[in-house]
Design an enzyme around this catalytic site. Structure first.
Site, PDB file in Angstrom:
ATOM      1  N   CYS A 266       0.700  -1.462  -0.126  1.00  0.00           N
ATOM      2  CA  CYS A 266      -0.483  -0.136  -0.114  1.00  0.00           C
ATOM      3  C   CYS A 266       1.227   1.105  -0.292  1.00  0.00           C
ATOM      4  CB  CYS A 266      -0.979   0.111   0.930  1.00  0.00           C
ATOM      5  SG  CYS A 266      -2.271  -1.273   0.999  1.00  0.00           S
TER       6      CYS A 266
HETATM    7  P1  NAD Z   1      -4.798  -8.381  -3.403  1.00  0.00           P
HETATM    8  O1  NAD Z   1      -3.992  -8.364  -4.654  1.00  0.00           O
HETATM    9  O2  NAD Z   1      -4.437  -9.530  -1.905  1.00  0.00           O
HETATM   10  O3  NAD Z   1      -6.298  -9.043  -3.443  1.00  0.00           O
HETATM   11  C1  NAD Z   1      -6.935  -8.895  -5.202  1.00  0.00           C
HETATM   12  C2  NAD Z   1      -7.555  -9.671  -5.382  1.00  0.00           C
HETATM   13  O4  NAD Z   1      -8.527  -9.399  -6.026  1.00  0.00           O
HETATM   14  C3  NAD Z   1      -7.045 -10.517  -6.062  1.00  0.00           C
HETATM   15  O5  NAD Z   1      -7.261 -12.490  -5.497  1.00  0.00           O
HETATM   16  C4  NAD Z   1      -7.562 -10.568  -7.358  1.00  0.00           C
HETATM   17  O6  NAD Z   1      -7.394 -11.838  -8.111  1.00  0.00           O
HETATM   18  C5  NAD Z   1      -8.750 -10.074  -7.142  1.00  0.00           C
HETATM   19  N1  NAD Z   1      -9.083 -10.367  -8.291  1.00  0.00           N
HETATM   20  C6  NAD Z   1      -8.804  -9.102  -9.626  1.00  0.00           C
HETATM   21  N2  NAD Z   1      -9.821  -8.584 -10.164  1.00  0.00           N
HETATM   22  C7  NAD Z   1     -11.184  -9.056 -10.053  1.00  0.00           C
HETATM   23  C8  NAD Z   1     -12.290  -8.951 -11.012  1.00  0.00           C
HETATM   24  N3  NAD Z   1     -12.480  -8.563 -11.957  1.00  0.00           N
HETATM   25  N4  NAD Z   1     -12.802 -10.271 -10.010  1.00  0.00           N
HETATM   26  C9  NAD Z   1     -12.572 -10.480  -8.826  1.00  0.00           C
HETATM   27  N5  NAD Z   1     -11.935 -10.700  -8.045  1.00  0.00           N
HETATM   28  C10 NAD Z   1     -10.913  -9.743  -8.896  1.00  0.00           C
HETATM   29  O7  NAD Z   1      -5.067  -7.047  -2.850  1.00  0.00           O
HETATM   30  P2  NAD Z   1      -5.594  -6.441  -1.104  1.00  0.00           P
HETATM   31  O8  NAD Z   1      -4.377  -6.291  -0.973  1.00  0.00           O
HETATM   32  O9  NAD Z   1      -6.599  -7.085  -0.767  1.00  0.00           O
HETATM   33  O10 NAD Z   1      -6.102  -4.859  -1.640  1.00  0.00           O
HETATM   34  C11 NAD Z   1      -6.718  -4.556  -2.923  1.00  0.00           C
HETATM   35  C12 NAD Z   1      -7.751  -2.726  -2.068  1.00  0.00           C
HETATM   36  O11 NAD Z   1      -7.472  -2.510  -1.272  1.00  0.00           O
HETATM   37  C13 NAD Z   1      -6.492  -2.059  -3.488  1.00  0.00           C
HETATM   38  O12 NAD Z   1      -6.826  -1.031  -3.636  1.00  0.00           O
HETATM   39  C14 NAD Z   1      -5.621  -2.160  -2.290  1.00  0.00           C
HETATM   40  O13 NAD Z   1      -5.005  -0.900  -2.299  1.00  0.00           O
HETATM   41  C15 NAD Z   1      -7.122  -1.730  -1.405  1.00  0.00           C
HETATM   42  N6  NAD Z   1      -6.683  -1.429   0.357  1.00  0.00           N
HETATM   43  C16 NAD Z   1      -4.821  -2.498   0.792  1.00  0.00           C
HETATM   44  C17 NAD Z   1      -4.955  -3.374   1.692  1.00  0.00           C
HETATM   45  C18 NAD Z   1      -3.917  -4.081   2.971  1.00  0.00           C
HETATM   46  O14 NAD Z   1      -2.641  -4.384   3.421  1.00  0.00           O
HETATM   47  N7  NAD Z   1      -3.501  -5.074   1.620  1.00  0.00           N
HETATM   48  C19 NAD Z   1      -5.025  -2.183   2.837  1.00  0.00           C
HETATM   49  C20 NAD Z   1      -6.203  -1.275   2.628  1.00  0.00           C
HETATM   50  C21 NAD Z   1      -7.062  -0.438   1.675  1.00  0.00           C
END
Ligand code: NAD
Length: 430
Positions: A266
């Site tokens: 992030c």
């Molecule tokens: P991640 O990469 O762990 O997970 C994202 C998931 O989305 C993956 O499993 C992927 O296969 C899936 N995906 C992608 N395209 C898709 C689609 N069209 N349909 C269904 N599934 C789909 O990401 P994350 O870390 O969970 O982050 C997700 C969002 O949240 C990002 O925008 C990130 O910036 C934000 N965020 C992350 C955190 C963190 O600590 N990881 C904290 C706050 C916010």
């Protein structure tokens, strides 16, 4: 409520399990077949404290299920959270392809519904994205009208990996950016039994709050690391200085633990995206540019310190900790990646150990040795670098050091070893 979650990564799975534990019926959707299969078999695809147990419980209570079918999940739910990744592109901006695709797929489900539906953007997106990109997709693909047929909120997530479930269930605050009052009211209902303050804002303000929060936290870490570099020169302990600064209520002590630099999925992505967005808007980002520069320089500081002690060429160097922080298997932008790269360039032989993140690091650094324990990594090594402060690294003993070629531990994280003190050096403390 019946809730669908699109994107089942760190955020989506945690939110899904958390909401299912609050007696909502949740369907978690992902395009990753393996992930969906694992979840339905009760196997948690990520490492997060307490998440596997609660996931299993909510699956056996039939509150949680995973699926590959976005259309069906949206059609059979009342509220949809969009939690897909918004990865960084080379120019610093974020890639919106996943979220646009998720919105298009979700629209297929919405099209077949007669009832009002709520969409909640939880992915981190730059200000204006929900209004200018997501809502138009939902309207165009369905012929339906926002405010009339469906509601929209932007609800940034502030969870920290390593503490994700607890952060989701017990947040400092919940920010609800709302298209209109009705949308905000529906989302607020979902969070009724979360004991925290709820701030309701415009969609754009909610989007910016997420970026500004992460950027400020990254700034605090870069700042204390910079002060730490001075402490190193002065032979004083940056943690004493941080304690003194942190007692000021206007500052607070959080995020003033100096270390090897910030990483993760992030901070780097979000600070860079905010800089790019500011530039697009013609706004200077001098502070944030320096924050990034400081961090990039700082990431390999541990190797510099090590080289003050030994010539690393041909030497065996143990790397203890690969994840960007303890409690997670996530190595995205971990300082360990750069440290290992730098050591390899200098012809050192790297032996690495991490309790959770070795499999992920093997995708990036295949050609180093991975060991089953910290003790094994240290055995016969000329030095050990502590990159991630996993609890188990507190248990190193003099015996572990005696097994080394030379008893030398360079701490990127402050471990407060009593007995090992004379053999340890700190990155920003003596
Ligand atoms: P991640 O990469 O762990 O997970 C994202 C998931 O989305 C993956 O499993 C992927 O296969 C899936 N995906 C992608 N395209 C898709 C689609 N069209 N349909 C269904 N599934 C789909 O990401 P994350 O870390 O969970 O982050 C997700 C969002 O949240 C990002 O925008 C990130 O910036 C934000 N965020 C992350 C955190 C963190 O600590 N990881 C904290 C706050 C916010």
């Amino acid at each position: 409520m019946r809730i669908s979650i699109i994107g089942t990564g760190y955020v989506g799975l945690t939110a899904g399990v958390g909401l299912a534990s609050k007696e909502h019926d949740v369907k978690c959707v992902d395009i990753d077949e393996k992930k969906v299969e694992q979840i339905n078999e009760g196997v948690c695809p990520i490492y997060e404290e307490d998440l596997p147990e609660l996931m299993e419980e909510t699956i056996s209570n039939e509150r949680l299920e995973a699926s590959l079918d976005t259309k069906e999940a949206v059609r059979n739910s009342e509220v949809t959270f969009l939690c897909v990744g918004t990865p960084r592109q080379e120019d610093g901006t974020i890639n919106l392809e996943n979220i646009k695709k998720a919105a298009r797929d979700a629209a297929e489900g919405l099209k077949e519904k007669d009832e009002f539906h709520m969409f909640v953007v939880k992915s981190t997106v730059i200000p204006g994205t929900t209004e200018d990109q997501i809502i138009p997709i939902l309207e165009k693909e369905t012929g339906k009208e926002v405010g009339e047929d469906f509601g929209v909120c932007m609800n940034p997530e502030f969870l920290r990996e390593g503490n994700a479930l607890d952060d989701f269930l017990n947040p400092d605050r919940i920010v609800i950016g709302e298209y209109d009052e009705k949308s905000g009211d529906i989302l607020e209902q979902i969070y009724t039994d979360f004991e925290t303050q709820i701030l309701r804002t415009s969609l754009k303000a909610a989007e910016l709050i997420k970026y500004a929060s992460n950027s400020l936290l990254a700034t605090k870490v870069s700042f204390i690391n910079e002060i730490g570099n001075l402490c190193k020169e002065l032979n004083i302990d940056v943690y004493e200085v941080a304690d003194g600064i942190g007692l000021d209520e206007r500052v607070n002590r959080e995020f003033l633990d100096s270390g090897p630099g910030w990483g993760g999925s992030c901070f780097p992505k979000d600070v860079n995206a905010l800089i790019s967005f500011m530039s697009e808007k013609g706004v200077d980002s001098q502070v944030l540019e320096s924050v990034i520069r400081q961090n990039e320089d700082h990431k390999t500081k541990l190797v510099e310190l090590l080289e003050d002690e030994i010539d690393v060429s041909g030497k065996r160097i143990a790397i203890l900790g690969l994840a960007f922080k303890p409690g997670t298997d996530d190595i995205r932008n971990s300082p360990a990646i750069d440290i290992i790269e730098e050591l390899k360039e200098k012809d050192a032989k790297v032996k690495a150990y991490d309790p959770q993140a070795m499999e992920n690091m093997q995708d990036i650094h295949k050609d180093i040795e991975y060991t089953d324990s910290a003790a094994e990594a240290m055995k016969d090594s000329h030095a050990a670098l502590i990159v991630t402060h996993w609890d188990e690294f507190h248990d190193l003993t003099m015996q572990d050091l005696d097994e080394m070629e030379k008893p030398l531990v360079v701490e990127g994280r402050k471990m407060d070893y009593d007995i090992l003190e004379e053999h340890t050096k700190g990155i920003t403390w003596p």
